[in-house]
Design a protein around this motif. Structure first.
Motif, short mmCIF file in Angstrom:
data_model
loop_
_atom_site.label_atom_id
_atom_site.label_comp_id
_atom_site.label_asym_id
_atom_site.label_seq_id
_atom_site.Cartn_x
_atom_site.Cartn_y
_atom_site.Cartn_z
N GLY A 31 0.94 -1.21 -0.07
CA GLY A 31 -0.12 0.02 0.17
C GLY A 31 0.93 1.22 0.05
O GLY A 31 2.26 1.34 -0.12
N PRO A 32 0.26 2.49 -0.10
CA PRO A 32 0.97 3.70 0.19
C PRO A 32 1.42 3.83 1.53
O PRO A 32 1.08 2.83 2.30
N GLU A 33 2.49 4.60 1.54
CA GLU A 33 3.12 4.89 2.82
C GLU A 33 2.03 5.19 3.84
O GLU A 33 1.14 6.09 3.79
N ASP A 34 1.91 4.47 4.89
CA ASP A 34 0.82 4.56 5.97
C ASP A 34 1.23 5.68 6.91
O ASP A 34 0.35 5.98 7.78
N ASP A 35 2.58 5.69 7.00
CA ASP A 35 2.75 6.76 8.31
C ASP A 35 2.52 7.86 8.15
O ASP A 35 2.49 8.66 7.16
N GLU A 36 1.79 8.54 9.20
CA GLU A 36 1.29 9.92 9.12
C GLU A 36 1.62 10.74 10.24
O GLU A 36 1.30 10.28 11.48
N ARG A 37 2.40 11.91 10.19
CA ARG A 37 2.84 12.54 11.26
C ARG A 37 1.41 13.31 11.93
O ARG A 37 0.61 13.83 11.42
N VAL A 47 -5.03 7.30 24.09
CA VAL A 47 -3.57 7.32 23.78
C VAL A 47 -2.90 8.26 24.00
O VAL A 47 -1.63 8.16 24.57
N ARG A 48 -3.22 9.42 24.25
CA ARG A 48 -2.77 10.75 25.00
C ARG A 48 -2.41 10.34 26.16
O ARG A 48 -1.01 10.84 26.65
N ARG A 49 -3.18 9.93 27.16
CA ARG A 49 -2.77 9.82 28.54
C ARG A 49 -1.48 8.72 28.55
O ARG A 49 -0.76 8.95 29.43
N THR A 50 -1.68 7.75 27.57
CA THR A 50 -0.48 6.68 27.81
C THR A 50 0.59 7.48 27.57
O THR A 50 1.92 7.33 28.02
N THR A 61 9.59 14.47 20.24
CA THR A 61 10.14 15.13 18.77
C THR A 61 9.48 14.70 17.48
O THR A 61 9.60 15.30 16.55
N GLU A 62 8.57 13.60 17.62
CA GLU A 62 8.06 13.03 16.57
C GLU A 62 7.00 12.25 16.88
O GLU A 62 7.10 11.30 17.86
N LEU A 63 5.71 12.12 16.35
CA LEU A 63 4.45 11.19 16.84
C LEU A 63 3.82 10.81 15.44
O LEU A 63 3.68 11.71 14.50
N GLU A 64 3.83 9.75 15.21
CA GLU A 64 3.31 9.09 13.95
C GLU A 64 2.12 8.19 14.03
O GLU A 64 2.19 7.20 15.05
N ARG A 65 1.17 8.16 13.27
CA ARG A 65 0.07 7.21 13.43
C ARG A 65 0.39 6.26 12.07
O ARG A 65 0.72 6.67 11.04
N THR A 66 0.28 5.04 12.17
CA THR A 66 0.49 4.08 11.31
C THR A 66 -0.56 2.84 11.31
O THR A 66 -1.35 2.91 12.38
N THR A 67 -0.69 2.26 10.33
CA THR A 67 -1.67 1.06 10.17
C THR A 67 -1.00 -0.05 10.05
O THR A 67 -0.10 -0.06 9.03
N ASP A 68 -1.06 -1.10 10.70
CA ASP A 68 -0.20 -2.43 10.59
C ASP A 68 -1.24 -3.68 10.56
O ASP A 68 -2.07 -3.90 11.73
N LEU A 73 -1.54 2.08 14.81
CA LEU A 73 -0.46 2.19 15.91
C LEU A 73 0.02 3.43 16.11
O LEU A 73 -0.09 4.34 14.95
N TYR A 74 0.62 3.82 17.13
CA TYR A 74 1.32 5.19 17.16
C TYR A 74 2.66 5.00 17.75
O TYR A 74 2.91 4.08 18.56
#
Length: 87
Positions: A31-37, A47-50, A61-68, A73-74
């Motif tokens: 698929g296309p690149e799934d990582d999204e800042r 997720v924010r609390r964790t 310094t970096e926070l990405e959302r990805t699909t696996d 996943l973050y």
């Protein structure tokens, strides 16, 4: 090799080979690149609390959302006094 383009930019590739009288077929889905800042404000509250519990005074310094395999996943990179960590 046969290739099909599917909705959402996903490409289905069928590769086949004949080896020692046995037909081997493998299907790869690329698929296309799934990582999204994303920002901390854009993630769900749980997720924010964790993330905040694990940052412990460091700086994100970096926070990405990805699909696996259909799961969201973050990935978080944090700079601390001891160096960089990723979780």
């Amino acid at each position: 090799m046969m290739t099909w383009s599917m909705r959402g930019g996903t490409t289905l590739v069928l590769i086949s080979a004949l080896a020692v009288g046995v037909f081997i077929a493998e299907v790869f889905v690329a698929g296309p690149e799934d990582d999204e800042r994303v920002t901390l404000e854009e993630v769900p509250a749980a997720v924010r609390r964790t993330i905040e519990a694990h940052v412990r005074g460091g700086t994100i310094t970096e926070l990405e959302r990805t699909t696996d395999h259909g799961r969201v996943l973050y990935e978080v990179d944090v700079r601390t006094a001891d160096g960089e960590i990723e979780f």
